[in-house]
Design an enzyme around this catalytic site. Sequence first.
Site, PDB file in Angstrom:
ATOM      1  N   GLU A 294       0.820  -1.216   0.000  1.00 49.35           N
ATOM      2  CA  GLU A 294       0.000   0.000   0.000  1.00 49.35           C
ATOM      3  C   GLU A 294       0.857   1.270   0.000  1.00 49.35           C
ATOM      4  OE1 GLU A 294      -2.763  -0.605   3.329  1.00 49.35           O
ATOM      5  OE2 GLU A 294      -4.147  -1.514   1.909  1.00 49.35           O
ATOM      6  N   ASP A 368      -8.578  -8.617   3.409  1.00 52.20           N
ATOM      7  CA  ASP A 368      -8.307  -7.586   4.403  1.00 52.20           C
ATOM      8  C   ASP A 368      -9.387  -7.544   5.489  1.00 52.20           C
ATOM      9  OD1 ASP A 368      -7.341  -5.433   5.755  1.00 52.20           O
ATOM     10  OD2 ASP A 368      -7.789  -3.941   4.215  1.00 52.20           O
ATOM     11  N   GLU A 396     -12.716  -2.039  11.950  1.00 55.46           N
ATOM     12  CA  GLU A 396     -12.630  -1.287  10.700  1.00 55.46           C
ATOM     13  C   GLU A 396     -13.736  -1.676   9.718  1.00 55.46           C
ATOM     14  OE1 GLU A 396      -8.919  -1.758   8.623  1.00 55.46           O
ATOM     15  OE2 GLU A 396      -9.580  -0.557   6.919  1.00 55.46           O
TER      16      GLU A 396
HETATM   17  O1  GCW Z   1      -7.051  -2.812   6.546  1.00 61.19           O
HETATM   18  C1  GCW Z   1      -6.180  -1.986   5.860  1.00 61.19           C
HETATM   19  C2  GCW Z   1      -6.435  -0.652   6.445  1.00 61.19           C
HETATM   20  C3  GCW Z   1      -5.210   0.219   6.512  1.00 61.19           C
HETATM   21  C4  GCW Z   1      -4.090  -0.592   7.137  1.00 61.19           C
HETATM   22  C5  GCW Z   1      -3.801  -1.775   6.244  1.00 61.19           C
HETATM   23  C6  GCW Z   1      -2.729  -2.685   6.828  1.00 61.19           C
HETATM   24  C7  GCW Z   1      -2.377   0.159   8.616  1.00 61.19           C
HETATM   25  O2  GCW Z   1      -7.449  -0.016   5.739  1.00 61.19           O
HETATM   26  O3  GCW Z   1      -5.530   1.334   7.284  1.00 61.19           O
HETATM   27  O4  GCW Z   1      -2.931   0.186   7.341  1.00 61.19           O
HETATM   28  O5  GCW Z   1      -4.949  -2.551   6.101  1.00 61.19           O
HETATM   29  O6  GCW Z   1      -3.085  -3.647   7.472  1.00 61.19           O
HETATM   30  O7  GCW Z   1      -1.555  -2.414   6.633  1.00 61.19           O
END
Ligand code: GCW
Length: 701
Positions: A294, A368, A396
Amino acid sequence: MTRFLLLFLLVACTAKADDGYRLWLKYDLIKDAAKREEYARSAQFIAVTGNDPILTSAANELQTGLQGLLGKTIPVVANAGTRTGGIVLTVAGAPQADGQKGAKEGYSITKKTANITIASQSGAGVLYGAFALLRQLQTGQSLNGLSLVSSPKIQHRLLNHWDNTNATIERGYAGESLWKWYELPATVDPRYRDYARANASLGINGTVVNNVNASARFLTAEYLEKVAALATVFRPYGIRIYLSVYFPAPKVIGGLKTADPLDPDVKKWWADKTREIYKLIPDFGGYLVKANSEGEPGPQDYGRNHADGANMLAEALAPYDGIVMWRAFVYKADANADRFKAAYEEFTPLDGKFDKKVIVQVKNGPIDFQPREPFSPLFGNMPKTPLSVEFQITQEYTGFATHWVYEAPIFKECLESDTYVKGKGSTVAKVVDGSLQGYKLTAIAGVANTGSNRNWTGNPMAQANWYAYGRLAWDHTLSAEDIAAEWIKMTLTNEPKAVKTITGIMLRSREIYVDYNTPLGLSRPWAGVHFAPEPWQEKSARPDWTAIYYHRADSIGLGFDRTATGSNALAQYSPEVQQKWNNVETCPLPYLLWFHHVPWTKKLSTGRTLWDELCTRFYTGADSVSWMQQQWAQVKPAIDPEIFADVTGRLVTQQKEAIWWRDAWVLYLQTYSRQPIPAPFKKPERTLDEVKNLVHIYQLR
Ligand code: GCW
């Protein structure tokens, strides 16, 4: 007169509204006087020899707990001598249960002789035993013939905080960071100690205090002193500190031209930095790294791979007892690729190439932290590389701090999934605890849901998720139901009917959420905020950051074909798993749309068509929040009024939002299915445009 006054004070104190700060360590006076007497007979003193600071924490905790539960001050003595009827804390070669790895931290509690003996090979083990004994009292168990032996199945049991230098928390919904960086190290908030107590009560023995999207500042001398101050508070509770590192730190704060992991100057920089850290924090736990993920930089920026990066840090840690936790959360922005497959593709070729101090940290699912995901295909497929599992405790994707979702079933579902890599029974839990593939290093991580809110987690019910994660990190065989009941008794009420009712809500809560949010294997129907429904979202910087990428709705049907006719992600699993999931006729409904593009008119095992089944889930899911409300209303007399009102309010919002989710999905999908809402459900009272506008308003700044 004085007695009357005391009684009055006692009543006044216990009647005070509960702000949730004390979590599951409330230690309120046990109401049943006979029970109190029974316990008091076995707890007339606490004997502790030596001045190991962790033993002192254990004695202090017992004293505090017993003071509250029994209403008596129990003396701490140096030696039991010939006294009987007390609690003896001792570091000795205690008997151990299964799980050799955790032997040192395991404990035994026995009441064979005249005393209750809490024994362990380490001070930390005695502390865990002390909490276990208090738990017996808090949940009303008898002490007669007490004999408990318990060892952690996983070595490193960590919380990961996604906390930033400016006090914000990425994906945090309970206020600001607990760590007041600006006032540390000079001012040490007493709350840090309560944080440590809560974690130690569960057996959590490590904490990564900063975000994986890391700031290099945490490695500056200024910040290391602050981190060291926290470590000083956590140490007497058996908790080690770890740091997330920003991979290019040697450039950013070290003034080097490169952060290439094979560059000698870079290696030296990390070795020097690590020495500096251990000077300040001799029991420092190690590094957590998010790299080439990311947009975070990493070794690939220099033509190197994940193993090169991780091994370089491992080398820096070689002289010390510290580890590298290297995350496998990676995916490239490729419209034609399947994000599901990315981590497996990048990491399995590196199996066996990592240093022995490295553990690869894998999210429970391949995408995720969705409300439901199949287990990550990496589990079982890196036999020569220790893998840890990362769960997300913070909500989240499960409704932030508003929706009541008890997560133990999410964690259990992953841990109990069978990878079949060594035949039936090759569960993810056995991969992670090292018993399946003989990992020397084992770890588990949970992304924390704590914040500066007085009650720690925003939603009081979310405390249960912190609790459940910790209990499962210690022993993944515990059941979601038992953990729920235990937490309720310690935190909310001991009244049997209320315990049963609340357990019932908790056990259904995740399924209810999935039904109105992402039923039948849908995933990621959101854009930026990860909260408001946006299944129509089709534009983003990357294709895999749109919602349509995941559900693939079209005039024929819905779902992501991951069989051989599609992305073939299923091929990453063992043949037995493939067999379970690759046939649309037999694929279990919770995973259906994860693996298949299913026609709207297809009859499912429920007897309904896909469209009708989806509608049924969205509607019954949303309706079930009313059921949660009714159930919760019934426990009112047994619950503290402040907590009762807080949860009641959140449920009202949850219900409204569940309907929002339902309407958004059915109205949007209807533009593809072109079918009516089946009876007995009534069509939404608003139009798709109206719902879209709601999201728009939600996102206005
Ligand atoms: O779930 C996603 C989140 C990000 C997070 C990323 C990760 C810390 O939206 O905010 O970053 O995963 O786990 O690295």
